[in-house]
Design an enzyme around this catalytic site. Structure first.
Site, PDB file in Angstrom:
ATOM      1  N   GLY A  70       1.256   3.674  -3.197  1.00  0.00           N
ATOM      2  CA  GLY A  70       0.314   4.709  -3.587  1.00  0.00           C
ATOM      3  C   GLY A  70      -0.220   5.544  -2.443  1.00  0.00           C
ATOM      4  N   HIS A  71       0.206   5.291  -1.201  1.00  0.00           N
ATOM      5  CA  HIS A  71      -0.365   5.999  -0.037  1.00  0.00           C
ATOM      6  C   HIS A  71       0.720   6.413   0.935  1.00  0.00           C
ATOM      7  CE1 HIS A  71      -2.941   6.658   3.556  1.00  0.00           C
ATOM      8  NE2 HIS A  71      -3.863   6.896   2.655  1.00  0.00           N
ATOM      9  N   PHE A  72       1.308   7.407   0.826  1.00  0.00           N
ATOM     10  CA  PHE A  72       1.540   8.331  -0.279  1.00  0.00           C
ATOM     11  C   PHE A  72       3.005   8.202  -0.625  1.00  0.00           C
ATOM     12  CE2 PHE A  72      -1.725  10.196   2.500  1.00  0.00           C
ATOM     13  CZ  PHE A  72      -2.772  10.321   1.615  1.00  0.00           C
ATOM     14  N   VAL A 130       2.353   6.714   4.560  1.00  0.00           N
ATOM     15  CA  VAL A 130       1.530   6.650   5.769  1.00  0.00           C
ATOM     16  C   VAL A 130       0.635   5.415   5.649  1.00  0.00           C
ATOM     17  CG1 VAL A 130      -0.277   7.822   7.101  1.00  0.00           C
ATOM     18  CG2 VAL A 130       1.513   9.172   5.997  1.00  0.00           C
ATOM     19  N   PHE A 186       0.808  -1.225   0.000  1.00  0.00           N
ATOM     20  CA  PHE A 186       0.000   0.000   0.000  1.00  0.00           C
ATOM     21  C   PHE A 186       0.838   1.271   0.000  1.00  0.00           C
ATOM     22  CE2 PHE A 186       0.073  -1.762   4.338  1.00  0.00           C
ATOM     23  CZ  PHE A 186       0.714  -0.744   5.035  1.00  0.00           C
TER      24      PHE A 186
END
Length: 142
Positions: A48-50, A55, A45
């Site tokens: 893409g986050h971020f 985070v 994850f």
């Protein structure tokens, strides 16, 4: 009780990579659990986050708490029983969870009746509360 290592965690939870969010259970008994999630930059994850400021998504922290909650019932469930998330109440996020953090997952069973249960949960990093929520779940044969 001896800590439950990943092999036992995988025997208890139906989740698998990349969605198993409990790495170890330090303590489980009397309706309470203390588990760990080691947060690594290799988590899918974080792509893409971020990307500029990785985070851990709050929804995944809640999922980690829900998975840890199942260990409040450690040794009480028949093999093949699965916990299904039925609701989340009062979720609050108090600090960022970032790569390198060790997320301590705490859950306390409030009740379990006729296959429906409720746990009060908190996630901590370094003794500081990162998130809190009440988890509602249903247990049934998977």
């Amino acid at each position: 009780m001896e800590p439950l290592l990943i092999q036992e965690v995988l025997r208890t939870l139906p989740h698998r990579f990349p969605f198993v969010l409990v790495d170890r259970v330090l303590r489980a008994g009397e309706g309470e659990v203390h588990a760990l999630k080691n947060v690594s930059i290799g988590e899918p994850f974080f792509q893409g986050h971020f990307p500029q400021e990785p985070v851990m998504p709050g929804v995944l922290i809640v999922e980690a708490l829900a998975q840890a909650s199942m260990f409040c019932l450690h040794g009480q469930l028949e093999p093949g029983t699965v916990g299904y998330l039925a609701g989340v109440e009062g979720a609050r996020f108090k600090r960022k969870v970032i790569p390198g953090d060790q997320l301590h997952l705490h859950a306390k069973l409030e009740f379990l009746r006729r296959g429906l249960g409720k746990t009060t949960c908190r996630a901590e990093v370094g003794g500081e509360v990162a998130a809190e929520a009440t988890i509602l779940f249903a247990v049934a044969k998977g």
